[in-house]
Structures are given as structure tokens and as C-alpha cells.
Design a protein around this motif. Sequence first.
Motif, mmCIF file in Angstrom:
data_model
loop_
_atom_site.group_PDB
_atom_site.id
_atom_site.type_symbol
_atom_site.label_atom_id
_atom_site.label_comp_id
_atom_site.label_asym_id
_atom_site.label_seq_id
_atom_site.Cartn_x
_atom_site.Cartn_y
_atom_site.Cartn_z
ATOM 1 N N GLY A 302 0.819 -1.210 0.000
ATOM 2 C CA GLY A 302 0.000 0.000 0.000
ATOM 3 C C GLY A 302 0.848 1.253 0.000
ATOM 4 N N ARG A 303 2.109 1.147 -0.415
ATOM 5 C CA ARG A 303 2.986 2.318 -0.273
ATOM 6 C C ARG A 303 2.522 3.484 -1.132
ATOM 7 N N LEU A 304 1.865 3.178 -2.242
ATOM 8 C CA LEU A 304 1.395 4.287 -3.075
ATOM 9 C C LEU A 304 0.192 4.991 -2.446
ATOM 10 N N ILE A 305 -0.513 4.287 -1.580
ATOM 11 C CA ILE A 305 -1.593 4.950 -0.830
ATOM 12 C C ILE A 305 -0.972 5.996 0.086
ATOM 13 N N ILE A 306 0.063 5.551 0.803
ATOM 14 C CA ILE A 306 0.748 6.471 1.712
ATOM 15 C C ILE A 306 1.316 7.652 0.923
ATOM 16 N N TYR A 307 1.862 7.312 -0.216
ATOM 17 C CA TYR A 307 2.448 8.332 -1.089
ATOM 18 C C TYR A 307 1.401 9.389 -1.464
ATOM 19 N N GLY A 308 0.240 8.912 -1.901
ATOM 20 C CA GLY A 308 -0.836 9.837 -2.269
ATOM 21 C C GLY A 308 -1.274 10.677 -1.088
ATOM 22 N N LEU A 309 -1.429 10.036 0.062
ATOM 23 C CA LEU A 309 -1.876 10.782 1.244
ATOM 24 C C LEU A 309 -0.819 11.805 1.664
ATOM 25 N N LEU A 310 0.446 11.427 1.506
ATOM 26 C CA LEU A 310 1.505 12.376 1.854
ATOM 27 C C LEU A 310 1.424 13.633 1.000
ATOM 28 N N ALA B 108 -5.430 28.955 1.501
ATOM 29 C CA ALA B 108 -4.393 28.408 0.627
ATOM 30 C C ALA B 108 -4.651 28.770 -0.829
ATOM 31 N N ASP B 109 -3.581 28.895 -1.560
ATOM 32 C CA ASP B 109 -3.600 29.086 -3.001
ATOM 33 C C ASP B 109 -4.395 27.929 -3.638
ATOM 34 N N PRO B 110 -5.284 28.213 -4.606
ATOM 35 C CA PRO B 110 -6.048 27.136 -5.246
ATOM 36 C C PRO B 110 -5.149 26.035 -5.817
ATOM 37 N N LEU B 111 -3.943 26.427 -6.183
ATOM 38 C CA LEU B 111 -2.985 25.454 -6.713
ATOM 39 C C LEU B 111 -2.741 24.338 -5.702
ATOM 40 N N LEU B 112 -2.694 24.688 -4.419
ATOM 41 C CA LEU B 112 -2.450 23.685 -3.387
ATOM 42 C C LEU B 112 -3.614 22.710 -3.309
ATOM 43 N N THR B 113 -4.820 23.229 -3.419
ATOM 44 C CA THR B 113 -5.988 22.366 -3.374
ATOM 45 C C THR B 113 -5.961 21.412 -4.558
ATOM 46 N N LEU B 114 -5.548 21.927 -5.680
ATOM 47 C CA LEU B 114 -5.443 21.102 -6.877
ATOM 48 C C LEU B 114 -4.453 19.956 -6.649
ATOM 49 N N VAL B 115 -3.278 20.284 -6.134
ATOM 50 C CA VAL B 115 -2.276 19.250 -5.887
ATOM 51 C C VAL B 115 -2.799 18.257 -4.855
ATOM 52 N N SER B 116 -3.467 18.787 -3.840
ATOM 53 C CA SER B 116 -4.019 17.923 -2.817
ATOM 54 C C SER B 116 -5.017 16.940 -3.422
ATOM 55 N N SER B 117 -5.842 17.422 -4.349
ATOM 56 C CA SER B 117 -6.823 16.529 -4.958
ATOM 57 C C SER B 117 -6.121 15.479 -5.820
ATOM 58 N N LEU B 118 -4.992 15.861 -6.401
ATOM 59 C CA LEU B 118 -4.219 14.873 -7.164
ATOM 60 C C LEU B 118 -3.686 13.791 -6.233
ATOM 61 N N GLY B 119 -3.226 14.199 -5.053
ATOM 62 C CA GLY B 119 -2.736 13.241 -4.068
ATOM 63 C C GLY B 119 -3.837 12.278 -3.656
ATOM 64 N N ILE B 120 -5.028 12.819 -3.451
ATOM 65 C CA ILE B 120 -6.168 11.983 -3.076
ATOM 66 C C ILE B 120 -6.470 10.983 -4.189
ATOM 67 N N ALA B 121 -6.384 11.441 -5.432
ATOM 68 C CA ALA B 121 -6.635 10.539 -6.553
ATOM 69 C C ALA B 121 -5.658 9.368 -6.502
ATOM 70 N N VAL B 122 -4.382 9.680 -6.295
ATOM 71 C CA VAL B 122 -3.372 8.618 -6.220
ATOM 72 C C VAL B 122 -3.708 7.661 -5.071
ATOM 73 N N ALA B 123 -4.057 8.229 -3.920
ATOM 74 C CA ALA B 123 -4.343 7.392 -2.758
ATOM 75 C C ALA B 123 -5.570 6.506 -3.000
ATOM 76 N N LEU B 124 -6.620 7.065 -3.583
ATOM 77 C CA LEU B 124 -7.844 6.293 -3.800
ATOM 78 C C LEU B 124 -7.611 5.147 -4.780
ATOM 79 N N VAL B 125 -6.952 5.482 -5.874
ATOM 80 C CA VAL B 125 -6.708 4.463 -6.890
ATOM 81 C C VAL B 125 -5.915 3.304 -6.293
ATOM 82 N N ASN B 126 -4.918 3.638 -5.492
ATOM 83 C CA ASN B 126 -4.093 2.573 -4.927
ATOM 84 C C ASN B 126 -4.788 1.852 -3.785
#
Lengths: 345, 316, 239, 256
Positions: A302-310, B108-126
Motif C-alpha cells: 500500500g505504499r502508493l496509498i501512503i504516497y498519495g496521502l503524503l 491556501a492558493d487554489p494550486l495547493l488544493t489542486l495538488v491535494s486533490s491529485l494526491g487523493i486521486a493517487v491514494a484512492l486508486v491505490n
Amino acid sequence: MDQFIATYGFLMINMLLQAVLALSLYLPLMAGQLSLAAPGFFAIGGYVAAVLSTQKFLAVPGTSYGEPLNAFTLWLAGIFPFTPPGAAYPIGLVLVEMGIGGLLCGILAVVIGLPALRLRGIYLALATIAFVEILRVLALNLPITGGAIGIFGIPQPFPQDATKFSYAIITVPFLALAAWFVYRLERSRVGRAFIALREDELAATAMGIDPTYHKVLAFVMGAVLAGMCGALSAHVLNTWNARQGTFDASILILAYVIIGGSRVWLGPIVGGLFLTALPEVLRQVAGIDGLPVWLSSFLSDGRLIIYGLLIAFGVLFFPQGVVTPERLERKAKSPSPRAAEEAVT
Amino acid sequence: MELTTLLQQLINGLSIGSVYAIFALGYTLIFSILGIINFAHGAVFTLGAYFTYALTGARFGFNGIFAEAQLPFGLPFLLALFVGAGLAGLVGVLVERALFRPLRARGADPLLTLVSSLGIAVALVNTIQYFVGAEVYSFPSSVLQGLPPSVNFGTPEAPLVVRTVQLVIGVISLVILVVLTWFINRTKTGRALRAVAEDSTTSSLLGINTDRLILLTFFISGFVGGIAGTLVGLSVTITGPYFGIAFGLKGLAVIVLGGLGNIPGAVLGGIVIGIAENLLPSSAVAYKDAIAFAILFVVLLIRPQGLLGRTQVQKV
Amino acid sequence: MSAGTPLLELKHLTVHYGAIQALKDIHLVVYPGEVVTLIGANGAGKSTTLRAISRIIAAKAGEILFEGQSLLAERPDRVVRMGIAHVPEGRRVLARMTVEDNLLLGAYIRGDSAGIADDLEQQFERFPRLRERREQLAGTLSGGEQQMLAIARALMSRPRLLLLDEPSLGLAPIVVREIFATLRQLNSAGVTVLLVEQNATLALQMAARGYVLEAGSIKFSDTADKLMIDERVKQAYLG
Amino acid sequence: MSETLLDVHKLTCRFGGLIAVNEVSFAVQRDEIFGLIGPNGAGKTTLFNLITGLTPATSGRLTYRGDDIGRLKPHQIAAKGIARTFQNIRLFGNLSAQQNVMVSQHVHTRSGVVAGVFGLPGARSEERMVREEAMQLLEMVNLADRAHVKARNFPYGDQRRLEIARALALKPQLLLLDEPGAGMNPNEKASLSAFIRDVKDKFKLTIVLIEHNVPLVMGLCDRIAVLNFGELIALGNPAAVQNDRAVIEAYLGDEP
């Protein structure tokens, strides 16, 4: 040590390359332009290198690779005497490919940048995403890019038994030069104009700064850097296809810059190095003895989950990124406690 | 092209186009209120499909923590669709509470929210991959129990055959579009939603709890995203955790075409792109995925405010 | 007149914008039934004071009391529910919505549909021009009509305290006169008003008392009549 | 006082249906201090935006030192010698005071990317000169001791002065000041007149200023133009304008 390099050589090279890519996204951002086109130029640079090295510049005589060099490529190869013995391909030609890739991307960036940079903020980001996706579909379908299979067997400028870490000889100076370039740029007249545009475009133009010229300039510089990086990466990866330089990569590179710090040259580099290493670091942590099974399995699978959350929460805790100009300055001004002690005694 | 083929392509285009439209509405609602693009929307789309898949009682594959798992019950498809979408909506709510609201509170700058949503996308997919692996899942054909696989609207001599799935998708999406449009234009909450979208500070001066409406927006956005995910999954297959990312990108083209933050625009954009893709000559089918982006790029250069958007005057 | 418990009271109110101090140690009292005005130059902090009361911007220090209750822990929408309506500077009508939608949004906090319908009718009586333009998008109204809409919208929440920010801004004198006449009527109907105005003459004619704000602090305060003849006020704001 | 520096001829600006500036004409003479007054929303700032090219004019003509500048872009107008400040202060907040001023020297310097990055001799001497000139300007506005402080961390009054210093670095002939006294405390305001005169003499400037503080405007300006609803309703010396009926009615409200 050898074991370490054998295991992590590729990772380390990749960290350096990603740091360069982060700088290539940082350059337009310096002028206030959120461009996600870097992976597109990265992909083009890679195809340039792949096509040139497998079809145009032929291999070194006396190796198992293909036919002898023609006079021009021989001459090119000859300028760089440090091609390692036993290598299938001269390092010099890799550098030439980087130059050509960068140049092509620069020209393309002017063509795209002139109309696209009238767009602001998220609109520019969307246009550049479209650019990257169109390139990807083209790469999948054009004959010259090898279609879905891509181009493989890209020759290595090192002996066959060498590890990927050998690429450090090109990659380290490449990153160093790119970093130095951006560092110096920030302290120059043109860099100041970039930063003024980012801070307040309207005020900057009222103070005599031509917005179009500087935005396109920053965009082109980023494109050149990304193209050169792509050309080098094609050799490192040995193969190049449409999976290189996609939208996912755009996200990642943007994350390097935002998490690392988007207001000073060191930020993107730190972000690129750290975030590229992170999944591997998590995998290593998972391997530590004594961890409960569920935790170590989560850390590795699940390291990519952590990565995304980070990334998601990183911007919450480091809204300015980890490296900020203020932190850098403070570091520079106040000597370390150790140094202060030594000064007293 | 023959007329019947053309009609058929049009119907296919309209069907997928209406899915694009409801999906894009999820983007555009959030954009109209917060001025940011929620890149996690594609992942929420995927989640919706997986939720519905599980709720119909179907079994997961061999990989992931939930290998071979299966719910002890199976809901009828239509019910599973809405419950699954509701769960996807709750994920949207969670993202807003955990991330976007704190980011807003810090200015926060909207750019940060955008990046944050990208992070969430990565986390959800994984997360999806972690639990149920990366296999392709297709809805069992039994979900459309009793319906024939296709309907012929033409005559036996000049057939106009449409897959039942296309019809089901088209009808469900149209119903959702109508309900959503009614809600936004005709209800008190919908009126407040439009007010927040236009000027959130003034809205709060009128006694509107903007945070609560933003939360509602995220729920609706996740809900329609989840519906779209299931419908696309039903039409093709759920192609794995990255299912929604490509679709999410196409959704961007749709909202830009219609005009960012413009609700009728999203609907129009979805249908235009759906039809454009289906009218492509077969020789160019390989470039199908590029169509949406080519349109996106050209629209941005010629008319960045989109088909129905309005130009904004910059304040000095 | 100035007797009994205050409706609104600001004590030591201090507000910052980033590193810049926008308001310092503001004291201000409004009694029920009064019209109180806050005058001062551009950038003196008049709008900031109103925005702090509405909780759109945070107070750094001090206290804001409405009927003895602190507003500092409240959200902006709660402040409206407590009975304070704010007509912001520049009117801020919702341009892409109809006049009627704007008015109905003013009654967002209320659930009594019969009462809302009555009040809607009442606003149309008060501003007949809004009735004519009922279905029109608010953005297409003239400046004066937008100002009327903004005031009518605020009244739809049945406020006890009306915060008015520069109602004369950018309007022709004849329209301004009309709007101020309406404000006087409202006041005699029992609505308390805190009025921010750059046009000091106009404000002082209407108000019972006034506060003069300069660079974020209250310089002095007095009855409107006395301020009107005060040399310092005259010099700075009356020309 | 004979040479016309800036000629505004029937300048009009519409936003949608709204006429922000309506057929305004006046001429600013070299070496004068020209005041622009009028109620809020009268179109004063829009007029500044038109002159500096930030807002395109709907119709009309703008002539600066005999050249038509109506179609020039903002940076070209700045390069021609028209500098401005902003009503709501638009400094580069994250840059230091010195860097803010250095940015405006852009049009007077030449070094490109290569020269700058490689630190070629030309670029280095240019950089040194720009730095020194910035310091001199900061000294003049009494901010030299805080040259390295970020612009956003300055108090309001200091930010206004820094903005003027930044505008002066353009070496303009015409300086447009948009409410230079707004948000200043009374002490700062009192010294503002003297400061503006001082700057004018030292840099041989022509100044157009928007200001609400009536005594300040009356005491400082050679001539005053009054705008109301986008139209020019009076133009003349302070005494004449002060006694103009239309002005009294528009600007001071409905006097009984």
C-alpha cells in the motif's frame, strides 16, 4: 557498497532525472505559469534520442551492435574522449541527442507557447494537459514512434556489465548544471522579471515588463530542460514508449515542485529527489524485522496509498513547500550552533 | 454513411455523451463554487463502479486483501447503483472535510488544493488496488435481468439496432440530469447553491451556511461521479483501478468545452463530445481518445470561456 | 435617546490584514432605534468595521457584543440569524440571478413561507421599480436599482440591525436622495442602522450620532449636529 | 507651462452597458501637478487604467509627447515614461523592498538570460548599478534601512512610499498617483504634500494624482479635473473648482 549500487543504482539515477524534470516545471511556474507540459516535452526528447540512437547514429565499430559509424557521427563521438571502453555507444552522442531533443522541444514550445500562454491559471494547466494527452495518442499510433510497442534496444553508452549507476557521470553534472542555471537565473534581471510576473502580473506590466516575451521564454526554457532530460532517460530506460510522459507524470512532477517548494530553486530538486525515493524507502521500512505482518504488508503493497496521502496532506502542513526562500536565508545567515561554538573557543 | 448507421452512431453518442455530461457536472459544480478542479473526481468515479459492483453481490478476483470476497447479499442493480453512488458521494464529503476545508480555512492558493486533490486521486486508486487488485471486472449479465441484449428500432429490412445497455445508460443519465437541473433551479437549497457559486461572501451575509452547502456540493459531485462510473462499467467493463483517470481527463475536456463552472455548458459539452467521438470515421478510430483533447485545446485557444461561458473582466 | 442597553457594542476591536493593522482599539455603541454613522476617508477602516461585525473577517482582539451576546464565536450565517443584516459595499447583488431570487435569498434563514410572501410584497411596495424588474437578472439593473435591491434583500431577513456600507456609492444625487428617504422611513419603522458613508454631509443629516474614523482608529465621536459644524470634520471631509 | 505632455481626447470606456468614462478630454502640461477628483465610482481609476494601457479604451485618443499611445501595451507605455501607483497597492509582496524597486529598472537595462546566468561583466556591472540606484531611491523614501524586508511586511504608509519609489525607478516623466494618501495616518498624510513636491522637483516630474483628501488636493495641485459618472464636469485651478456649483452638488452631496 557494490551491492547497494547494484540494487539502488537505477533508483538514484531516476531521482536525479526526476529532480531535473521538477526544475523544468518550476521554470514556467517562476513566471507564474502553471504548465503541466513537461512530460510531453520529456516524451518528445526521449523519442528523439530513441530514434536517433537506433536508426540514425549507428553503433561503435568492433562491438556486436550494427554497422560502423558514419563519418559525421564518428567525428561527433570523437569530441568526447571519455567514452568508456567496451561501450556499445559513445557518450558524446548521448549528449548530442540531448542537445537535439532540447532544441526541438524549445522550437515546439515557442509554437505552442505563443498562443497558449495567453491563458491564465487553470486554463493553461488544462491546455497543457491536452497537449500531453494528444502527444500520447500520437505516440501510440505513429509509425516513427513504434506505436504501442515503442522503441526498444536503445544502446547503452556503458559496457554491458556496468550498472545503471554508471549514468551518474552524465546525470549528476546535468542536474548540477540545471540547478546552477536556475539558481543564477533567480538572481538575474530576467529571473526578477519572471518573479515579478508571478507576484502580480498587472503591476509587473505597468512597470515595463513584457509579459508575453517572458512567459514564453520561461516556458521554452522548461521545455528544453524536459526534452534534454527525456533524451537522457531514453538511454537509461533502454526502451521508450507511450507510457513515458503521461498525465500521471504531470501530476507527479507538479507534486515535486509544490511539496518541495515552488518559490526557490532548491525546492523542486528536494521534492523530486525525496518523492522519487519515497516508495522505495517505504518498501525498505516494510522489510524491517519485528513489524506486525499487516503493517509491513501495508507498507509494501500500500505504499502508493501512503504516497498519495503524503502529497494530499503535505500541502496542508507545508503550504509553501518544504524548502522556502525564508528558510534558506535563515540557514545562510545564522551559522550552525557548532560553528558558533568553534568561533568562541 | 447510411442513415441508419448514422442514427445508430448518434444514439450511441448521445448515450455516452449523457454519461460524460453527468460526470462533468460533478467537476463543474465544485469548480463553480470553489474555483478549483477536483482531480480526485476520476477516482471517485472508479469507486462508484466498484461499490456498485460489490453491492450487486458479485465476487472479487484473486488479488488484494479482499480476494474472492463477496457480500452475503446482492442488491438489485438499480438499488446498488444508487447506494454505490451514495457511498462515492460520502467519499467526496470526506475529502472536503479532511482536506479542502482546512486548506480553505488557511486561505491556501487554489494550486495547493489542486495538488491535494491529485494526491487523493493517487491514494484512492491505490486503495482500490490494495483491496481488490487490478483485474478487469465486468458486471454479470444478470443485472439487466429479463431485458433483451438489444432493441431494433428499425424494420427487419433496415435495422436500427441499439444495445439495451446504451438505452439504460441514456435513460438513467437523462433522469439524473433532469432531477439535478430541477434541484438547482427550482429549490431553495439549489438557489442557495447558485448564490454561493456566484459570490460566497455575500451568500454568507444572507445567512447561508456556505460550508454546509459546499459539503452538499461534494456529495452531489461524488454521487453523480459514482453513477457515471457504474454506467460506464456496465457499458464496457471496469478496467481496473485506473479506470477513472482517463475518463476523468476526458471530463475536463467536456467542462472546458461547455465553460468552466457552467452547468448547462457541461451537459452540452458532454453530448457534443460523445457524438463527435462516435461520428469519427473508422479509419481514424485509433485517434478517438485524442478528439476530446484536440477539441479542448482548440476551444481554449479560441474561446477559453467555453461555449456557454461568459468572459470575466479583470479587476484592477 | 442614548439610554438603556446597547444593541451593538464594540470594545477594543482590533483587526489585522496580514502584517497590516486595519483597525486599532475601536469602541463604538449603537442603541436600539438609532441611526449611527461611521465617516472617514477611503481606507480608514469603515468597511472593515462592518465586515468584522458580520464576521467575514476575523478580529484579532477585542469584543463585539450584540444584545450583550458575543459575536466572536459565531459564523457569518449565524450573525444573520441573530438579527443583523449587512448591505455590503458595492451592493453585491447576485448578478446572474433574478431580482426575485435575490430577494428570496434574503429570506433564506426563514421558514415561514406566508410571512416571506408578505415581506416580498412589502419590498415591492417600497421599491415599485423592483416589481417591474422581478424576473430580470439583477446584473442588468441600474446602479440605483441594484442598491434598492440590496437593501430590500437585507430587509427580507427581518433584521433588527442594518449595516449599510456606502449606499450612495456611484449613484446620482437624485437616486441617493430617494434611497436615503427610504432609509429614514425604515428607521422610523424601528430598524436600527449603522451607516458607513464617505459622503459625510449626507450621513450626518440622517444620523443621530457619528464616529470619525482615521487610519484605523476612532478619532472622535459626537452627535451628528455637532460633528456637522466641527472644524476638523469640515476641513477633512466637507471641503 | 506651455508644453502639453499628455493629451486625453474624447476618451470613452464602456464595460458592457456601463459607461465608466465618457468622452473625457483634458491636457496635462509638463511640470504641473494635476489633480483628479470626484466621488467614488466616478471613473478616476478607470482613467488611470486607460492611460497606462491596462484597460483598452472603447474610443477616443491618447497622445503622450506627441505620440499616439492608445494602442500600445502596458509595458510599452511604461517604457515610454509613464509610471503609476495603485489605489489598493500592488507591490510584489514576497520580494524585498530593494527587489521591488529593482524590477522597475527592467526597461533601462539590457542583459539577457545568458549574460545574467553566466555573470558576464556587462550584466554584473549593470546589476551593481541597479542595486545602487534602488538603494538611493529607498533612501529617498526613508526605507533604506529595511531594504531587505519583504514588501508585504511593511505598514500601510511605508508600502505607499515604496510603491512610489518603485514607480520612480522607471525614470518616468509622468507619474500617476492613485490615492497616495489612502490609509496613511494623519502624520504621514501631513508630510505627503511636501514629499510629493520634493519628488516632483528632484525628478523633474509631471504628476497626475487622484486623492480624496480635499485640503491635500487643494493645497498641492496646480489644476484640478473633476469627474462625476464618468464625465468631466469641471476643470481649472483649485479656487475655481471649489466654487463650481456642479462640483459642489456632485462631490459634496446634496447640500441643503
